[in-house]
Motif scaffolding. Sequence first.
Motif, PDB file in Angstrom:
ATOM      1  N   THR A  92       0.791  -1.241  -0.056  1.00  0.00           N
ATOM      2  CA  THR A  92      -0.017  -0.080  -0.016  1.00  0.00           C
ATOM      3  C   THR A  92       0.864   1.333  -0.089  1.00  0.00           C
ATOM      4  OG1 THR A  92      -1.707  -1.114   1.263  1.00  0.00           O
ATOM      5  CG2 THR A  92      -1.904   1.175   1.222  1.00  0.00           C
ATOM      6  N   ILE A  93       2.160   1.342   0.920  1.00  0.00           N
ATOM      7  CA  ILE A  93       2.686   2.380   0.876  1.00  0.00           C
ATOM      8  C   ILE A  93       3.492   2.765  -0.502  1.00  0.00           C
ATOM      9  CG2 ILE A  93       4.827   3.369   2.170  1.00  0.00           C
ATOM     10  CD1 ILE A  93       3.985   1.786   4.654  1.00  0.00           C
ATOM     11  N   MET A  94       4.161   1.538  -0.919  1.00  0.00           N
ATOM     12  CA  MET A  94       4.583   1.583  -2.194  1.00  0.00           C
ATOM     13  C   MET A  94       3.884   2.002  -3.678  1.00  0.00           C
ATOM     14  SD  MET A  94       6.892  -1.997  -2.283  1.00  0.00           S
ATOM     15  CE  MET A  94       7.594  -1.634  -3.962  1.00  0.00           C
ATOM     16  N   ALA A 140      -8.680  -4.320  -5.310  1.00  0.00           N
ATOM     17  CA  ALA A 140      -7.694  -5.523  -4.908  1.00  0.00           C
ATOM     18  C   ALA A 140      -6.761  -5.156  -3.672  1.00  0.00           C
ATOM     19  CB  ALA A 140      -6.649  -5.647  -5.925  1.00  0.00           C
ATOM     20  N   ILE A 141      -6.317  -3.726  -3.559  1.00  0.00           N
ATOM     21  CA  ILE A 141      -5.727  -3.611  -2.415  1.00  0.00           C
ATOM     22  C   ILE A 141      -6.302  -3.395  -1.193  1.00  0.00           C
ATOM     23  CG2 ILE A 141      -5.537  -0.856  -2.518  1.00  0.00           C
ATOM     24  CD1 ILE A 141      -2.347  -3.092  -1.973  1.00  0.00           C
ATOM     25  N   THR A 182     -10.200   4.328   4.985  1.00  0.00           N
ATOM     26  CA  THR A 182     -11.028   4.537   4.024  1.00  0.00           C
ATOM     27  C   THR A 182     -10.326   5.240   2.902  1.00  0.00           C
ATOM     28  OG1 THR A 182     -13.262   5.353   3.728  1.00  0.00           O
ATOM     29  CG2 THR A 182     -11.917   7.323   4.298  1.00  0.00           C
ATOM     30  N   ASN A 183      -9.211   5.876   2.975  1.00  0.00           N
ATOM     31  CA  ASN A 183      -8.503   6.562   1.912  1.00  0.00           C
ATOM     32  C   ASN A 183      -7.724   5.421   0.950  1.00  0.00           C
ATOM     33  OD1 ASN A 183      -8.837   9.665   1.291  1.00  0.00           O
ATOM     34  ND2 ASN A 183      -9.113   9.354   3.369  1.00  0.00           N
ATOM     35  N   PHE A 184      -7.358   4.400   1.836  1.00  0.00           N
ATOM     36  CA  PHE A 184      -6.733   3.441   0.905  1.00  0.00           C
ATOM     37  C   PHE A 184      -7.198   2.056   0.938  1.00  0.00           C
ATOM     38  CE2 PHE A 184      -3.533   6.555   2.482  1.00  0.00           C
ATOM     39  CZ  PHE A 184      -2.720   6.756   1.193  1.00  0.00           C
ATOM     40  N   ALA A 185      -8.274   1.727   1.532  1.00  0.00           N
ATOM     41  CA  ALA A 185      -8.867   0.399   1.518  1.00  0.00           C
ATOM     42  C   ALA A 185     -10.404   0.826   0.935  1.00  0.00           C
ATOM     43  CB  ALA A 185      -8.992  -0.346   2.898  1.00  0.00           C
ATOM     44  N   SER A 186     -11.273   0.848   1.916  1.00  0.00           N
ATOM     45  CA  SER A 186     -12.644   1.237   1.442  1.00  0.00           C
ATOM     46  C   SER A 186     -13.386   1.711   2.793  1.00  0.00           C
ATOM     47  CB  SER A 186     -13.476  -0.128   0.932  1.00  0.00           C
ATOM     48  OG  SER A 186     -13.735  -0.936   2.033  1.00  0.00           O
ATOM     49  N   ASN A 187     -14.493   2.275   2.232  1.00  0.00           N
ATOM     50  CA  ASN A 187     -15.409   2.876   3.471  1.00  0.00           C
ATOM     51  C   ASN A 187     -16.083   1.538   4.514  1.00  0.00           C
ATOM     52  OD1 ASN A 187     -15.996   4.360   0.841  1.00  0.00           O
ATOM     53  ND2 ASN A 187     -16.319   5.888   2.278  1.00  0.00           N
ATOM     54  N   ALA A 188     -16.368   0.507   3.508  1.00  0.00           N
ATOM     55  CA  ALA A 188     -16.755  -0.702   4.187  1.00  0.00           C
ATOM     56  C   ALA A 188     -15.860  -1.157   5.115  1.00  0.00           C
ATOM     57  CB  ALA A 188     -17.484  -1.635   3.245  1.00  0.00           C
ATOM     58  N   PRO A 216      -7.738   9.518  -5.033  1.00  0.00           N
ATOM     59  CA  PRO A 216      -8.803   9.215  -6.063  1.00  0.00           C
ATOM     60  C   PRO A 216      -9.424   7.857  -5.692  1.00  0.00           C
ATOM     61  CG  PRO A 216      -6.749   8.994  -7.062  1.00  0.00           C
ATOM     62  CD  PRO A 216      -6.453   9.612  -5.681  1.00  0.00           C
ATOM     63  N   ILE A 217      -8.740   6.857  -4.939  1.00  0.00           N
ATOM     64  CA  ILE A 217      -9.077   5.655  -4.797  1.00  0.00           C
ATOM     65  C   ILE A 217     -10.183   5.152  -3.600  1.00  0.00           C
ATOM     66  CG2 ILE A 217      -7.131   4.564  -5.957  1.00  0.00           C
ATOM     67  CD1 ILE A 217      -6.098   3.962  -3.194  1.00  0.00           C
ATOM     68  N   ALA A 218     -10.276   6.687  -2.934  1.00  0.00           N
ATOM     69  CA  ALA A 218     -11.083   6.616  -1.751  1.00  0.00           C
ATOM     70  C   ALA A 218     -12.641   6.287  -1.997  1.00  0.00           C
ATOM     71  CB  ALA A 218     -10.635   7.890  -0.871  1.00  0.00           C
ATOM     72  N   TYR A 219     -12.986   6.875  -2.960  1.00  0.00           N
ATOM     73  CA  TYR A 219     -14.454   6.736  -3.124  1.00  0.00           C
ATOM     74  C   TYR A 219     -14.807   6.949  -4.515  1.00  0.00           C
ATOM     75  CZ  TYR A 219     -19.386   7.417  -2.029  1.00  0.00           C
ATOM     76  OH  TYR A 219     -20.987   7.278  -1.897  1.00  0.00           O
ATOM     77  N   GLN A 220     -16.024   6.203  -5.127  1.00  0.00           N
ATOM     78  CA  GLN A 220     -16.323   6.234  -6.447  1.00  0.00           C
ATOM     79  C   GLN A 220     -16.461   7.631  -7.073  1.00  0.00           C
ATOM     80  OE1 GLN A 220     -19.583   3.765  -6.670  1.00  0.00           O
ATOM     81  NE2 GLN A 220     -21.152   5.131  -5.997  1.00  0.00           N
ATOM     82  N   THR A 221     -17.019   8.485  -6.332  1.00  0.00           N
ATOM     83  CA  THR A 221     -17.196   9.741  -7.047  1.00  0.00           C
ATOM     84  C   THR A 221     -15.760  10.654  -7.166  1.00  0.00           C
ATOM     85  OG1 THR A 221     -17.477  10.760  -5.096  1.00  0.00           O
ATOM     86  CG2 THR A 221     -19.257  10.104  -5.955  1.00  0.00           C
ATOM     87  N   ASN A 222     -15.016  10.280  -6.504  1.00  0.00           N
ATOM     88  CA  ASN A 222     -13.416  10.789  -6.802  1.00  0.00           C
ATOM     89  C   ASN A 222     -12.848  10.237  -8.220  1.00  0.00           C
ATOM     90  OD1 ASN A 222     -13.965  11.250  -4.110  1.00  0.00           O
ATOM     91  ND2 ASN A 222     -11.699  10.788  -3.314  1.00  0.00           N
TER      92      ASN A 222
END
Length: 599
Positions: free
Chosen positions: A16-18, A467-468, A509-515, A554-560
């Motif tokens: 994730t960091i990379m 995936a991440i 939430t910014n690197f995985a998902s809200n759920a 940009p990967i944090a949420y679909q509207t991004n």
Amino acid sequence: MLELPSYHAIAAMVLTIMMFVGFVRGRMSIEIVSLLTIAVIAVGLYFFPLEGTRPIDGLALAFGGFGHYALITICALMIMGRGLVVTGALEPAARVLERVFKTNLQIGLLVSLLIAFVLSMFVNNTPVLVLMIPIFAALASRGAMATSKTLMPLNAASLIGGLATTIGTSTNILVVSIAVDLGMREIGVFDFTPIVLLAALFALPYMWLVMPRLLDDNRAEAQAQVRQFHTRLRVGSQSFLAGQELSTVREKLPGGITFHNPPTGPLQPQQRLHISGSHEALEDATRELKGELAPSWVLDRIKRTASARSEDVMVVEMTVTADSRLITRTLPSSGIADLYSVAVLGIHRPELLMGEKNQYSDGGDLRMKEGDVLLVMGLQEDLQTFARADSLLMLEGARELPRRSKALLSAAIMGFAVFTAAIGWFPIAISALAGAILMFVTGCVKFERVGRALSGQVIVLVAASIAIGRVIDESGAAAWLGEALSLGLGYLPPALVIAAIMIFVTFITNFASNATAATVGTPIAFSIAAQLGIPPEPLVLAVLFGCNLCYATPIAYQTNMLIMAEGKYEFSDYIRTGVPLVLIMVVSLSVLLVLWYGL
């Protein structure tokens, strides 16, 4: 005593960091970094599978994002947005907002932010953004603020609006549901709305006045290439110009149009006026003045043929080369319409803008010469025949004219999709997919043009983020981070505890998902509340708020991701504008929670 994370969890955090560093440095494109991330996950989990799984399961996890409902939803929403654009369905709304922006750009942006904020309190912010993106793309083409300067603030405003009620986002409902299962009272729809409204007062000036200044103007290059076309506007019999003197109605005329040698006396139907302007300005003039830029018989022929062949009417720019037969001829004497069934809407020549007036025929028509750029309308095959036969060079940037006959249909399809998702009849994935299919079936969007609606960059980025996120969750990395957090908060004051929980959930939430953030963060908040002997509700709300502070990647949420292609944003744009907004919201919400609950 906190145990060391598993080697899968360590690998997930390192990857994730990379990936984040790769995005920020920008030495490789977002597509390459995303595909490399997916490849590393696939290869790594094949040779070192997660506990209790098979090697083939790792491949399914790595490539599952390409078939994930979130990606399908985003693609379907892009297709529906494309349908609104190509049919011109949003032009009336764009013209209304255009008047506001013409009054004052800053007031126009403020009104738009407030609209997005209020709507997102009651409607999922995804359909709100889907409706607004094409409107602001149209506004940008009309000379308002660039999409790169408006879409990011609009997205942030809609996310904060969704934060204000339990029904604003599906994540809010998930957090409340988990908290109820753990024994907390059910939070009402508007229980925490005052807290968010107060925090929004601190965030709004940043989104309105600062965020646009931190973003580049993605129109800078395009504006330098805008050509001014000279043409003859034929006054229509239904035009308000008929019977009026031009000098008395100038204030009602569309902007961006210059009248050359304006006539005196009342204007008559079919009288030709020498005007100049950009292609968009000329379109505005024909629509508002109910006039035409070419003989009506050739325009009607083009539209009838297009309807019979089910083809789009195209407008292209063509350069007159040295061996073209058109040199020294005028448009009336060239016979272009009779020979090729295309219409020349205007001629661009830089010298004309500098006042050279000795290149006209006795009838007042411009004689063409080498280097002129013609604005030509017609069907694709006819345009190619014209260019080949008369030695013209077709320039890039061809565009379809809006199929306005389907404007109401495309708007109805979009309205149906948004309404059914907003009131909860269908999930947004189902309503969006149904809407996209209807756009295809009804001809609002053509199958062969669907590639223009989709962004390859967004597709691979969504797949990589899914995936991440799954790897972080299933490897135990998120759970381990939560345990580590809970061990260090027992000695902090309540405000810092709330802020730490919010920052932790925001990171996930910014690197995985809200759920994932909601699932991991809510039980941790309950545990910490029990350890510290404070009510769980403010800590659960810290989790709920943190799950929605997804502005920084940009990967944090679909509207991004939805705004990424239209705004031509880089990964660094999200960090540069999103991190300060996250900090503003974390500080203000933490303080307000402490004051609200008297901690």
